[in-house]
Write a protein that holds these residues in place. Sequence first.
Motif, PDB file in Angstrom:
ATOM      1  N   GLU A   9       3.760  -6.441   0.582  1.00 29.94           N
ATOM      2  CA  GLU A   9       4.637  -5.519   0.509  1.00 29.94           C
ATOM      3  C   GLU A   9       4.418  -4.698   1.860  1.00 29.94           C
ATOM      4  N   PHE A  10       3.151  -4.967   2.424  1.00 30.00           N
ATOM      5  CA  PHE A  10       2.898  -4.281   3.908  1.00 30.00           C
ATOM      6  C   PHE A  10       3.299  -4.898   5.182  1.00 30.00           C
ATOM      7  N   GLY A  11       4.244  -6.035   4.813  1.00 26.14           N
ATOM      8  CA  GLY A  11       4.608  -6.810   5.802  1.00 26.14           C
ATOM      9  C   GLY A  11       3.554  -7.653   6.721  1.00 26.14           C
ATOM     10  N   LEU A  12       2.469  -7.752   5.743  1.00 23.63           N
ATOM     11  CA  LEU A  12       1.440  -8.713   6.630  1.00 23.63           C
ATOM     12  C   LEU A  12       1.033  -9.735   5.795  1.00 23.63           C
ATOM     13  N   SER A  13       0.800 -10.969   6.280  1.00 21.10           N
ATOM     14  CA  SER A  13       0.373 -12.031   5.353  1.00 21.10           C
ATOM     15  C   SER A  13      -1.250 -12.337   5.794  1.00 21.10           C
ATOM     16  N   CYS A  14      -1.898 -13.053   4.855  1.00 18.03           N
ATOM     17  CA  CYS A  14      -3.234 -13.523   5.193  1.00 18.03           C
ATOM     18  C   CYS A  14      -4.126 -12.392   5.612  1.00 18.03           C
ATOM     19  N   ILE A  15      -4.095 -11.586   4.707  1.00 15.56           N
ATOM     20  CA  ILE A  15      -4.790 -10.240   4.717  1.00 15.56           C
ATOM     21  C   ILE A  15      -6.401 -10.454   4.931  1.00 15.56           C
ATOM     22  N   GLY A  16      -6.738 -11.149   3.737  1.00 16.21           N
ATOM     23  CA  GLY A  16      -8.066 -11.421   3.519  1.00 16.21           C
ATOM     24  C   GLY A  16      -8.926 -12.313   4.714  1.00 16.21           C
ATOM     25  N   SER A  17      -8.051 -13.495   4.902  1.00 16.02           N
ATOM     26  CA  SER A  17      -8.643 -14.349   5.878  1.00 16.02           C
ATOM     27  C   SER A  17      -8.756 -13.821   7.345  1.00 16.02           C
ATOM     28  N   ARG A  18      -7.509 -12.917   7.547  1.00 16.58           N
ATOM     29  CA  ARG A  18      -7.630 -11.961   8.792  1.00 16.58           C
ATOM     30  C   ARG A  18      -9.027 -11.172   8.890  1.00 16.58           C
ATOM     31  N   MET A  62     -11.707 -11.775   7.380  1.00 18.62           N
ATOM     32  CA  MET A  62     -13.084 -12.564   7.251  1.00 18.62           C
ATOM     33  C   MET A  62     -13.157 -13.179   8.828  1.00 18.62           C
ATOM     34  N   ALA A  63     -11.968 -13.361   9.339  1.00 18.05           N
ATOM     35  CA  ALA A  63     -12.104 -14.019  10.900  1.00 18.05           C
ATOM     36  C   ALA A  63     -12.274 -12.928  11.934  1.00 18.05           C
ATOM     37  N   GLY A  64     -12.260 -11.474  11.430  1.00 16.67           N
ATOM     38  CA  GLY A  64     -12.577 -10.472  12.238  1.00 16.67           C
ATOM     39  C   GLY A  64     -11.453 -10.230  13.215  1.00 16.67           C
ATOM     40  N   VAL A  65     -10.234 -10.511  12.687  1.00 15.53           N
ATOM     41  CA  VAL A  65      -9.033 -10.069  13.478  1.00 15.53           C
ATOM     42  C   VAL A  65      -7.894  -9.237  13.148  1.00 15.53           C
ATOM     43  N   MET A  66      -8.659  -8.569  11.898  1.00 13.56           N
ATOM     44  CA  MET A  66      -7.524  -7.441  11.523  1.00 13.56           C
ATOM     45  C   MET A  66      -7.520  -6.227  12.333  1.00 13.56           C
ATOM     46  N   GLU A  67      -6.265  -6.074  12.903  1.00 14.34           N
ATOM     47  CA  GLU A  67      -6.466  -5.029  13.912  1.00 14.34           C
ATOM     48  C   GLU A  67      -6.223  -3.565  13.259  1.00 14.34           C
ATOM     49  N   GLU A  68      -6.694  -2.630  13.877  1.00 15.35           N
ATOM     50  CA  GLU A  68      -6.434  -1.206  13.269  1.00 15.35           C
ATOM     51  C   GLU A  68      -5.454  -0.753  12.924  1.00 15.35           C
ATOM     52  N   ARG A  69      -4.239  -0.976  13.947  1.00 17.05           N
ATOM     53  CA  ARG A  69      -2.762  -0.729  13.491  1.00 17.05           C
ATOM     54  C   ARG A  69      -2.391  -1.377  12.435  1.00 17.05           C
ATOM     55  N   MET A  70      -2.932  -2.755  11.938  1.00 15.33           N
ATOM     56  CA  MET A  70      -2.207  -3.279  10.743  1.00 15.33           C
ATOM     57  C   MET A  70      -2.674  -2.407   9.515  1.00 15.33           C
ATOM     58  N   ALA A 118      -2.952   0.481   9.160  1.00 19.25           N
ATOM     59  CA  ALA A 118      -2.271   1.667   8.789  1.00 19.25           C
ATOM     60  C   ALA A 118      -0.929   1.387   8.438  1.00 19.25           C
ATOM     61  N   TYR A 119      -0.340  -0.098   8.177  1.00 20.57           N
ATOM     62  CA  TYR A 119       0.754  -0.478   7.483  1.00 20.57           C
ATOM     63  C   TYR A 119       1.027   0.227   6.282  1.00 20.57           C
ATOM     64  N   THR A 120       2.123   0.583   5.986  1.00 17.49           N
ATOM     65  CA  THR A 120       2.516   1.261   4.404  1.00 17.49           C
ATOM     66  C   THR A 120       3.408   0.212   3.979  1.00 17.49           C
ATOM     67  N   ASP A 121       3.365   0.335   2.506  1.00 15.37           N
ATOM     68  CA  ASP A 121       4.413  -0.654   1.495  1.00 15.37           C
ATOM     69  C   ASP A 121       5.532   0.720   1.309  1.00 15.37           C
ATOM     70  N   PRO A 122       6.501  -0.041   0.767  1.00 14.60           N
ATOM     71  CA  PRO A 122       7.724   0.845   0.229  1.00 14.60           C
ATOM     72  C   PRO A 122       7.216   2.074  -0.422  1.00 14.60           C
ATOM     73  N   SER A 123       5.899   1.969  -1.282  1.00 18.79           N
ATOM     74  CA  SER A 123       5.665   3.317  -2.106  1.00 18.79           C
ATOM     75  C   SER A 123       5.020   4.206  -1.044  1.00 18.79           C
ATOM     76  N   GLY A 124       4.728   3.901   0.091  1.00 14.80           N
ATOM     77  CA  GLY A 124       3.886   4.803   1.023  1.00 14.80           C
ATOM     78  C   GLY A 124       2.239   4.813   1.107  1.00 14.80           C
ATOM     79  N   GLU A 125       2.186   3.561   0.319  1.00 14.10           N
ATOM     80  CA  GLU A 125       0.563   3.420   0.135  1.00 14.10           C
ATOM     81  C   GLU A 125       0.192   2.788   1.460  1.00 14.10           C
ATOM     82  N   VAL A 126      -1.226   3.229   2.036  1.00 15.99           N
ATOM     83  CA  VAL A 126      -1.421   2.629   3.297  1.00 15.99           C
ATOM     84  C   VAL A 126      -2.238   1.477   3.167  1.00 15.99           C
TER      85      VAL A 126
END
Length: 418
Positions: free
Chosen positions: A132-141, A143-151, A153-161
């Motif tokens: 719902e945050f518009g991002l896939s492979c959150i856990g594997s990203r 683990m690979a150390g490629v999760m970006e700071e800006r990602m 901060a993505y929010t879902d439709p309820s507003g959760e970060v």
Amino acid sequence: MTSNLPIDGRRLWDDLIHLAEITDPAKPYTRRSFSPLFDEGRLWLRQRFEAAGLETRIDAAGNLIGRRAGSEPAAGTIMIGSHSDTVPSGGRFDGTAGVLAALEIARSIAQSGTALRHNLEVIDFLAEEPSEFGLSCIGSRGMAGVMEERMLAYTDPSGEVLSHAIDRVGGNVSALATARRDDIKAFFELHIEQGLVLQDGKIDVGIVTAIVGITRIEVVFKGSADHAGTTPMHLRRDAFTPAAKTAVFVDRVARELVARNAGLFVATIGIASVAPGASNVVPQEARIIIDARSENRALMDEFLARLDTETAAFAKESRTERAVFARLSDTNPTACDAGLRELLRDSARALGFSSTDIASGAGHDAAFVARIAPSAMVFIPCRDGKSHAPEEWAEPDALAAGTAVIAEAVLRFDRLDA
Ligand SMILES: [Zn+2]
């Protein structure tokens, strides 16, 4: 059910059916990441991991991991797994088959009394499907150390970060760097093929050569909105004409690239719109989005260069303007590890299963894990290639076969250089 295998296919199947039942009853089979049902599925998984004697934790990136230490922990870790989240109204096999196959392998190896030198980890990656945050492979990203700071901060439709959501499922974003691993010596993922190659060829397992890179291009042509009846053909600036030529061109070039037998290449125009969109008005604007995928970057580069040249030419021919030619996203293909592929091929042969090389046209967690560790995937046939739908189906014997091949490969890998 095939018997003389190094795993218990019946037990694996029962687990799979059990997890599938943890679904939104109104929309089978739905277990969206970060939802209460996802938590429920994970709680059950965690209990199954623990019942198998695995030391279980959730890492900082929100991945559920069950571990059995090896006799030589310094030898590093063999990791097996996939994801337990689903798309809305998805199937029972995509992802979960890989997680439960991993569990079955760990359980069978332990019960056989075999002590591995390597640590063995079973993993359920967090949120592989687009969340719902518009991002896939959150856990594997993570683990690979490629999760970006800006990602984060993505929010879902309820507003959760997103960072909050990862913490909510047991992760710890403030310590995200600890999720990054450098001890994984081999990663294996079992997955349904989501295609027809294995079924049509009556082949037991597919050994993935590479996971495609995906490039999405937006092209917008601009012309002039004129009366469809009173504007003569030679005076028109119809924005749809170059878009239509582009569609024909994309199909032709994709087939040409496929015919070179230099690896999977597919291209699709799944979004096309014209404005103003009236039957009696010459289109002023046409917008298309091209999704192109290949396991061979050279093919992709050639496609993109020719697409650029041709769309500019089509615009010119129709006296329109190519207002936008933009890469919306662009990822490189990920090759699977040659040594692990060889091991899987030998394992399949030793167990009496047929195998073939196959490229993955869909993205997977293994593509991220491959950035930090040798990674490989085994595909099993799924009925009529159907996936991301309730009809998704793999035969119990097919699941057992793919699982057995990985189990055998794990045992062989553990003995290498011993
Ligand atoms: Zn999947």
